[in-house]
Design a protein around this motif. Structure first.
Motif, PDB file in Angstrom:
ATOM      1  N   ALA A  66     -25.248 -52.911  44.662  1.00 23.33           N
ATOM      2  CA  ALA A  66     -26.530 -53.481  44.230  1.00 23.33           C
ATOM      3  C   ALA A  66     -26.410 -54.042  42.819  1.00 23.33           C
ATOM      4  O   ALA A  66     -26.900 -55.148  42.538  1.00 23.33           O
ATOM      5  N   GLN A  67     -25.768 -53.319  41.924  1.00 20.08           N
ATOM      6  CA  GLN A  67     -25.587 -53.792  40.547  1.00 20.08           C
ATOM      7  C   GLN A  67     -24.788 -55.086  40.526  1.00 20.08           C
ATOM      8  O   GLN A  67     -25.135 -56.029  39.816  1.00 20.08           O
ATOM      9  N   ASN A  68     -23.727 -55.151  41.312  1.00 18.24           N
ATOM     10  CA  ASN A  68     -22.894 -56.357  41.351  1.00 18.24           C
ATOM     11  C   ASN A  68     -23.703 -57.566  41.799  1.00 18.24           C
ATOM     12  O   ASN A  68     -23.598 -58.648  41.203  1.00 18.24           O
ATOM     13  N   LEU A  77     -30.074 -46.117  41.692  1.00 19.31           N
ATOM     14  CA  LEU A  77     -30.334 -47.559  41.710  1.00 19.31           C
ATOM     15  C   LEU A  77     -30.992 -48.020  40.411  1.00 19.31           C
ATOM     16  O   LEU A  77     -30.578 -49.007  39.801  1.00 19.31           O
ATOM     17  N   MET A  78     -32.021 -47.309  39.996  1.00 22.02           N
ATOM     18  CA  MET A  78     -32.768 -47.733  38.813  1.00 22.02           C
ATOM     19  C   MET A  78     -32.000 -47.495  37.512  1.00 22.02           C
ATOM     20  O   MET A  78     -32.406 -47.990  36.461  1.00 22.02           O
ATOM     21  N   ASP A  81     -28.785 -54.029  35.610  1.00 18.93           N
ATOM     22  CA  ASP A  81     -29.390 -55.291  36.033  1.00 18.93           C
ATOM     23  C   ASP A  81     -30.447 -55.130  37.114  1.00 18.93           C
ATOM     24  O   ASP A  81     -30.991 -56.114  37.608  1.00 18.93           O
ATOM     25  N   ILE A  82     -30.770 -53.898  37.486  1.00 13.67           N
ATOM     26  CA  ILE A  82     -31.828 -53.650  38.468  1.00 13.67           C
ATOM     27  C   ILE A  82     -33.089 -53.288  37.697  1.00 13.67           C
ATOM     28  O   ILE A  82     -33.144 -52.272  37.011  1.00 13.67           O
ATOM     29  N   ASP A  83     -34.089 -54.157  37.789  1.00 14.47           N
ATOM     30  CA  ASP A  83     -35.305 -54.010  36.983  1.00 14.47           C
ATOM     31  C   ASP A  83     -36.472 -53.394  37.735  1.00 14.47           C
ATOM     32  O   ASP A  83     -37.515 -53.129  37.153  1.00 14.47           O
ATOM     33  N   GLY A  84     -36.321 -53.183  39.015  1.00 15.00           N
ATOM     34  CA  GLY A  84     -37.399 -52.627  39.808  1.00 15.00           C
ATOM     35  C   GLY A  84     -36.999 -52.608  41.266  1.00 15.00           C
ATOM     36  O   GLY A  84     -35.881 -52.992  41.613  1.00 15.00           O
TER      37      GLY A  84
END
Length: 80
Positions: free
Chosen positions: A11-13, A50-51, A55-58
């Motif tokens: 997810a970050q990638n 995840l949070m 780079d994951i803002d929501g």
């Protein structure tokens, strides 16, 4: 949805790639100011990892929002 959760690393990638594309199209300021949401399955068990990604803002919460206990845990995530 499928109920499948991406690993935090995957997810970050993907989110970092999206942010880089925005920076290329516009500039770093626009990319840094853009809120990028994770749209895969989010569970009480996966939300913290995840949070915690830079780079994951929501997150867009689907079926888990129908269960008050699960939804409460998701919206009260703890960054690691």
């Amino acid at each position: 949805g499928t109920g499948k959760v991406a690993t935090p690393e995957i997810a970050q990638n993907v989110h970092a790639t999206c942010r880089a594309i925005i920076a290329d199209m516009y500039d770093e300021e626009a990319a840094d100011g853009m809120r990028i949401l994770y749209g895969g399955s989010v569970t009480p068990e996966s939300v913290d990892d995840l949070m915690s990604q830079p780079d994951i803002d929501g997150a867009l919460v689907g079926g888990a929002s129908l269960d008050a206990e699960k939804f409460g845990r998701i919206i009260n995530f703890k960054t690691l």
